[in-house]
Write an enzyme that holds these catalytic residues in place. Sequence first.
Site, PDB file in Angstrom:
ATOM      1  N   SER A   1       0.583  -1.351  -0.034  1.00 53.92           N
ATOM      2  CA  SER A   1      -0.115   0.077   0.111  1.00 53.92           C
ATOM      3  C   SER A   1       0.873   1.315   0.024  1.00 53.92           C
ATOM      4  O   SER A   1       1.907   1.487   0.587  1.00 53.92           O
ATOM      5  CB  SER A   1      -0.930   0.035   1.184  1.00 53.92           C
ATOM      6  OG  SER A   1      -1.450   1.136   1.233  1.00 53.92           O
TER       7      SER A   1
ATOM      8  N   GLU B   1     -12.115   0.936 -15.539  1.00 54.51           N
ATOM      9  CA  GLU B   1     -10.913   0.965 -15.983  1.00 54.51           C
ATOM     10  C   GLU B   1     -10.900   0.701 -17.598  1.00 54.51           C
ATOM     11  O   GLU B   1      -9.982   1.234 -18.248  1.00 54.51           O
ATOM     12  CB  GLU B   1      -9.912   0.258 -15.211  1.00 54.51           C
ATOM     13  CG  GLU B   1      -8.335   0.405 -15.535  1.00 54.51           C
ATOM     14  CD  GLU B   1      -7.439  -0.829 -15.006  1.00 54.51           C
ATOM     15  OE1 GLU B   1      -7.952  -1.441 -14.056  1.00 54.51           O
ATOM     16  OE2 GLU B   1      -6.341  -0.565 -15.489  1.00 54.51           O
TER      17      GLU B   1
ATOM     18  N   HIS C   1       0.681  -1.005 -13.042  1.00 51.78           N
ATOM     19  CA  HIS C   1      -0.390  -1.131 -12.085  1.00 51.78           C
ATOM     20  C   HIS C   1      -1.778  -0.777 -12.410  1.00 51.78           C
ATOM     21  O   HIS C   1      -2.600  -1.464 -11.941  1.00 51.78           O
ATOM     22  CB  HIS C   1       0.096  -0.061 -10.722  1.00 51.78           C
ATOM     23  CG  HIS C   1      -0.973  -0.091  -9.717  1.00 51.78           C
ATOM     24  ND1 HIS C   1      -1.502  -1.117  -8.983  1.00 51.78           N
ATOM     25  CD2 HIS C   1      -1.725   0.969  -8.981  1.00 51.78           C
ATOM     26  CE1 HIS C   1      -2.567  -0.835  -8.134  1.00 51.78           C
ATOM     27  NE2 HIS C   1      -2.805   0.420  -8.340  1.00 51.78           N
TER      28      HIS C   1
ATOM     29  N   ARG D   1       2.701   8.976  -7.948  1.00 51.24           N
ATOM     30  CA  ARG D   1       3.089   7.606  -8.189  1.00 51.24           C
ATOM     31  C   ARG D   1       3.865   7.721  -9.405  1.00 51.24           C
ATOM     32  O   ARG D   1       5.091   6.994  -9.381  1.00 51.24           O
ATOM     33  CB  ARG D   1       1.917   7.174  -8.431  1.00 51.24           C
ATOM     34  CG  ARG D   1       1.075   6.605  -7.476  1.00 51.24           C
ATOM     35  CD  ARG D   1      -0.066   5.764  -7.686  1.00 51.24           C
ATOM     36  NE  ARG D   1      -0.738   5.366  -6.559  1.00 51.24           N
ATOM     37  CZ  ARG D   1      -1.916   4.607  -6.715  1.00 51.24           C
ATOM     38  NH1 ARG D   1      -2.591   4.202  -7.799  1.00 51.24           N
ATOM     39  NH2 ARG D   1      -2.575   4.239  -5.304  1.00 51.24           N
TER      40      ARG D   1
END
Lengths: 218, 636, 250
Positions: B285, B425, B401, B331
Amino acid sequence: MGWVWKSLNSSIGKKFVMAVTGVALMLFLVIHLAGNMSLYGGKDAFNNYVGLLEHIKPFIRVIEVILGLVFAFHIFNGIRLWIQNKQARPLPYSVNGSRKNTTVFSRTAFITGSIVFIFLVIHLQSIWYVFNFSGVEEDLYTLTTDWMRVGWYAALYFVAILLLGFHLNHGFQSAFQTFGWNNSKYFPFIKKFGTFFALVITIGFGSIPVYFFLLGGK
Amino acid sequence: MAKLDSKIPAGKLEEKWTNHKFNMKLVNPANKRKYDVIVVGTGLAGASAAASLGELGYNVKAFTFHDSARRAHSIAAQGGINAAKNYRNDGDSVYRLFYDTVKGGDFRAREANVYRLAEVSNNIIDQCVGQGVPFAREYGGLLDNRSFGGALVSRTFYAKGQTGQQLLLGAYTAMNRQIKLGKVKLYTRREMLDLVVVDGAAKGIIVRNMLTGEIEKYSAHAVVLATGGYANVYFLSTSAMNCNATAIWRAHKKGAPFANPCYTQIHPTCLPIHGEGQSKLTLMSESLRNDGRIWVSKLKKDMRKPNDIPEEERDYYLERKYPTYGNLSPRDISSRAAKEAIDDGRGAQGQDAVYLDFKDAINRLGKKVIEERYGNLFEIYETITGDNPYESPMKIYPAPHYTMGGLWVDYNLMSTVQGLFVAGEANFSDHGANRLGASALMQGLADGYFIVPYTVGNYLAGDKPVMVKTDHPEFEKAKKNIEEMTAKLLSIKGNRTVDDIHKQLGRIMWNKVGMGRNEKGLKEAIEEIRKLREEFWKNVNVVGQSNDVNQCLERAGRLADYLELGELMALDALNRKESCGGHFREEYQTPEGEALRNDEEYAYVAAWEFAEAGKWNLNKEPLEFESVKLATRSYK
Amino acid sequence: MEHKKINLTLKVWRQQDANAKGKFADYKVSVSPDSSFLEMLDDINNDLEKKGMEPITFESDCREGICGTCGLVINGQPHGPIPRIATCQLHMRNFKEGDTIYVEPFRAKAFPIIKDLMVDRSAMDRIMEAGGFISVNTLSVPDGNSIPIPKEVASEAMDAASCIGCGACVAACKNASAMLFVSAKVSQFALLPQGQPERYIRVDEMVKAMDQYGFGNCSNTYACEAECPKGVSIKNIARMNRDYFMAKIK
């Protein structure tokens, strides 16, 4: 009343029947044990106690019938559950891992129960039936203690009581679980108390053949 | 092809969705049961769409390749779900969530879509609470929040470290209710292999029954695809083993344009690869970055154990380069920084990994606090690696990811193929070039609960599509094609296994279409993928039969699609001569090594239309920013 | 990080389909201790495919212990010897050089074998469809904060809800009973205020469905709790028993 029968026939209902009858039988065991303890008071003490029960014979007969029914339900249900549970896994695992995730007491409840049942039949025949119905005019103390001095009988009695202890160690806490009385605060205590109860019953009954057979108690 | 019409409603940003809903045509309640809708995929977007459409009265046919609708990979999302509730009174608002998401996406998302997403985010939380999702609570009994990367407000709702699981179970139970009521019919273990298009409109699907191998046909008035992303094109990713692009890819080949395929998110905190046999990558996480410090040695090829490297020889590169956000940088930025350090030869003990160190946090807060916060994650780490992160730093490495790209859809989430809706998605719509943490769950449920049920109704009421029977020639043709493809795959009997070829494709993608891309590499990648595709069709060995459970055949079919999709990703990356979000072209960076956008020439959605394998036509949908000012994304 | 490989003998259950007779097939493997159990099976399968032979059919998906797809019985234990993990989280460093490992499918009448190690667990979904939900329509709900829920209650509901539906409880139970699975869902909703209106009808419907699909009866051995990858507590079974009783006498 159809719903009662239907409910008791569900998987949880059947467990409920096991638990209720189990608790009733545990109560019987306590009373039986208390009576048996008077064996240690000698022949007169025990026979007095038996005489007391003779006074209320009709009541005892009713209790015996109820007890018989309770036993029958417990056993009948137990067998039914066992058969259904076997059917739920037609092909067993090649490696049995149950030793790693269960206790011997809960795993073997059916087997211990079955052996106790066999003992119960012999026990009822040799003492309860002979005393009540066979017409033999022996007092119960003599009848009982004589049997306890018979090697195979004392051994069978002792082993059966030991297994009964196993059965109770599972059954006591199991009944609470089935009734839904499981909570992290008191359940550990119930489990311990169940073990304590099983020990008391085992030592109480188990001491009788030891006393009369091994220690030569009079 | 049809001109890309985004159908963004006129009016002020804040009013677009409300007005649009009002202007939609409605289906007479008595007529709803006359309409059939197919929903493919039962993750967050699919299950919630199926449930909501069923509630409205449509006949829903839901399909999943899993054995149960509760297994979709939405379940693996750990951290949480964003919503603009502003329960913290910390200045959050729908507009701020909208703004953060647009900025986080590096200004490559459609404003109107993102605003609507932020707008319905609050409904999602209410909906899930109503369904019995056990969100974390405070002592006063009210909903708790935590913070997440890329935002300065606390707006993330969570259920332990299992938020995705709980939200999916919520949608799954809502769908189960409709199954019981007979409004949703669920088909499990069915893999969609083709879309049936008649006169430019989606009329049904072809699936393979994964138990019997039978190729089955299903028709409907509209089709909703909610089949997730395509990160498994890299072979190693945090996606589940069975996540695949087949449904959207086959729809793409039937006319649905594919938008921004090169936008892929590489997550910075995953566990490193242990060897050749590695099957997938495990995400740790992002919340770990709240207390963990990321570093590598200052020396190259430093093989010392991490605890033997003295403080002054450690380079806390995120803190050094991005002092404001530090270890909590978004990220894409964190992943790229890790790659740079490793490319520089400073990976942890010579491996492809960097350290995530809790030593300072343990010294500052005590082991007990760290255990309370991350105990669970530390256990997972130890289970997998056998190392104890309380004693020596974790080793982490970036991994593919999430894929921001997907099928192109208009404001109604409808493709250019009429009646083909794409949710979650699988579409491209809301995250631009980079997705912020805790936003994927939000988008999946927003699409499924609150958008698709309206827009599908609008399509049915407006276009009044007719349903085609499954004996229509188009169905027969599609079925025959699939059967032929299956037979072809099984007949090659070559020398290479499916996974062997997939791993090779993964290496090409990772090395050349991964975190850093350049023209030379991309051109090579395209060549190599083409060659590999050719080899696949000549030299793959697909064992087993077609009329049986055949996992090898399932994997082969998916790989065949990746071998085409991979090329398109490289092509799109080659076309986009700028760096933005998850797409970093090494030629286009600032002197400090940051992404350099080119808003003049590339503020558009690249929607690729399939011509034939290896040939696509590019269509551009210009992105217009009325509400937000384009700015350089800075986290310094 | 590559450690020395360990050599193992695997005995894997192979069965062509539901009606075929299954048997164990032997595989000698040499595997890295850092590899996961399922990666080892991937490796065997890759070798089998190379030889043109059918791979071992087994299911897995997320490989992070949350989707509940994987589930093998390893040396008699569902999800293997390590507590609190799913099969996909089991790593080979937990085995020793020279070990023989038996790999079997979940065995239960309610979980018919489909092929090799793959079983049909859809009976669990049928139970969920019977009543494992709260009946609310989309948008017909109040604000999330309108009903305060005590932290302990929410967290107890969460513990029950953490069930991943893998079926290990059924596989572990000597009676193949599904009580832990069903009670976890019953409990989650029985604990929360949102679940109260349908509390008793729910338990009734779900137990009725459970009894239909050939699961055995609970005999309180607690193997389910011991093998549950998420550590779902048998307290939930007690709660379900209680609620079922209440449902019946109400």
